[in-house]
Structures are given as C-alpha cells and as structure tokens.
Design an enzyme around this catalytic site. Sequence first.
Site, mmCIF file in Angstrom:
data_model
loop_
_atom_site.group_PDB
_atom_site.id
_atom_site.type_symbol
_atom_site.label_atom_id
_atom_site.label_comp_id
_atom_site.label_asym_id
_atom_site.label_seq_id
_atom_site.Cartn_x
_atom_site.Cartn_y
_atom_site.Cartn_z
ATOM 1 N N ARG A 82 -3.025 -9.904 -17.057
ATOM 2 C CA ARG A 82 -2.767 -10.823 -18.166
ATOM 3 C C ARG A 82 -3.865 -11.876 -18.243
ATOM 4 O O ARG A 82 -4.212 -12.498 -17.262
ATOM 5 C CB ARG A 82 -1.405 -11.502 -17.974
ATOM 6 C CG ARG A 82 -1.131 -12.695 -18.895
ATOM 7 C CD ARG A 82 -0.694 -12.233 -20.268
ATOM 8 N NE ARG A 82 -0.607 -13.324 -21.221
ATOM 9 C CZ ARG A 82 0.499 -13.972 -21.553
ATOM 10 N NH1 ARG A 82 1.634 -13.661 -20.962
ATOM 11 N NH2 ARG A 82 0.469 -14.925 -22.454
ATOM 12 N N ARG A 91 -1.983 -8.956 -24.972
ATOM 13 C CA ARG A 91 -1.832 -9.034 -23.522
ATOM 14 C C ARG A 91 -1.349 -7.716 -22.932
ATOM 15 O O ARG A 91 -0.636 -6.960 -23.595
ATOM 16 C CB ARG A 91 -0.874 -10.155 -23.152
ATOM 17 C CG ARG A 91 0.493 -9.913 -23.719
ATOM 18 C CD ARG A 91 1.287 -11.085 -24.116
ATOM 19 N NE ARG A 91 0.679 -11.923 -25.099
ATOM 20 C CZ ARG A 91 1.240 -13.013 -25.569
ATOM 21 N NH1 ARG A 91 2.410 -13.376 -25.150
ATOM 22 N NH2 ARG A 91 0.644 -13.746 -26.461
ATOM 23 N N ASP A 94 3.553 -9.552 -20.786
ATOM 24 C CA ASP A 94 4.097 -10.894 -20.984
ATOM 25 C C ASP A 94 5.525 -10.830 -20.472
ATOM 26 O O ASP A 94 6.274 -9.906 -20.819
ATOM 27 C CB ASP A 94 4.073 -11.257 -22.473
ATOM 28 C CG ASP A 94 4.569 -12.666 -22.742
ATOM 29 O OD1 ASP A 94 4.277 -13.559 -21.939
ATOM 30 O OD2 ASP A 94 5.239 -12.864 -23.768
ATOM 31 N N ASP A 96 8.883 -13.293 -20.121
ATOM 32 C CA ASP A 96 9.506 -14.574 -20.453
ATOM 33 C C ASP A 96 10.902 -14.651 -19.855
ATOM 34 O O ASP A 96 11.647 -13.660 -19.884
ATOM 35 C CB ASP A 96 9.650 -14.735 -21.975
ATOM 36 C CG ASP A 96 8.327 -14.901 -22.688
ATOM 37 O OD1 ASP A 96 7.385 -15.432 -22.075
ATOM 38 O OD2 ASP A 96 8.240 -14.499 -23.861
#
Length: 161
Positions: A82, A91, A94, A96
């Site tokens: 990343r 990317r 990712d 989250d």
Amino acid sequence: MIDVYLLLGSNLGDRKLFMDEAIRYIEADIAPVIKISPVYETQAWGKSDAPDYLNQVIFLKSDIPAQDVLKKILNIELILGRKRDEKWGSRTIDIDILFYGSDIISEDGLQVPHPELHKRRFTLEPLSDIAPDLIHPDYNKTILQLKNELRDNLIVKKLYF
C-alpha cells in the site's frame, strides 16, 4: 471479546489475491475471521478515473484494543504494498475498521464507526450480507435500514469466486 468489522478493498494488481492475503495476515496478527461477505466489484469512489475496486467485509472477535488493531492493519497494508501518495488514490489493499463493538471512537487517526460507511454502497452491500441487523451506534439504525436509505448510486455488483 469485541465484535470487529473490517472493510477490505483493492483496485491494483491481482485484487482478489491482495484481499485473500490481507485476510491471512489478519488471522495471524489479530484474530480468526468468523464471517466473510461475498466480494463486490465497485466503481472507484471519490476518484472516478481510477480502476474498479473489489470490496469485502469480514467479521472477527478480538480483545486487542482498537488503536492496536489499527496499527496492525496499517502494517498489513504496508506489507502488501500500500502506498499513500494521494487521497482516494489507487491501492493494492485498503483495510478500514468499520465497527469496534458498539464503541464510538474519535481519536487522531481513528474514527469508529467509520465516518462515511452510512453513505457508501460499496460498504453497506457486503456488510448487510453478514450483519443486516447490526445497529449503527451513531444513527440507531440497522445496516439494512441504512442500505435501504442510501442515495449513493455507484454501481456495486456481487461477484462469485
């Protein structure tokens, strides 16, 4: 043990492989994954000229503090290549934190529940597959209710791997 929901996304390289590798690292470094949503292909959000994303939500239970979970997922992102060159840039991976139990966390670098999840179809579609009755602590609505109230018309389609 705290219920943790993570969103995985990738729009560079072998997108599915990056997400699978992220899950392997998460299981090794944080906790075993209990539920995995189907994979969805999504138009890029916030940067329309970027390649399409694959997105997926995973559920795990962990006793690791939220800040430590964040440190571990940021490290996994680095391991998987990343780069943070531009906001909403493409990317390899990712990750989250969507929810950390029913906690509401507002710290430097960590906002939980994820502050944009209630607006994003690419998050709510896979999340509603594995946790439709989960209550968003800020809005006191289920994930399914939030999904049904969405105004986001981004194309999000379920894939079958």
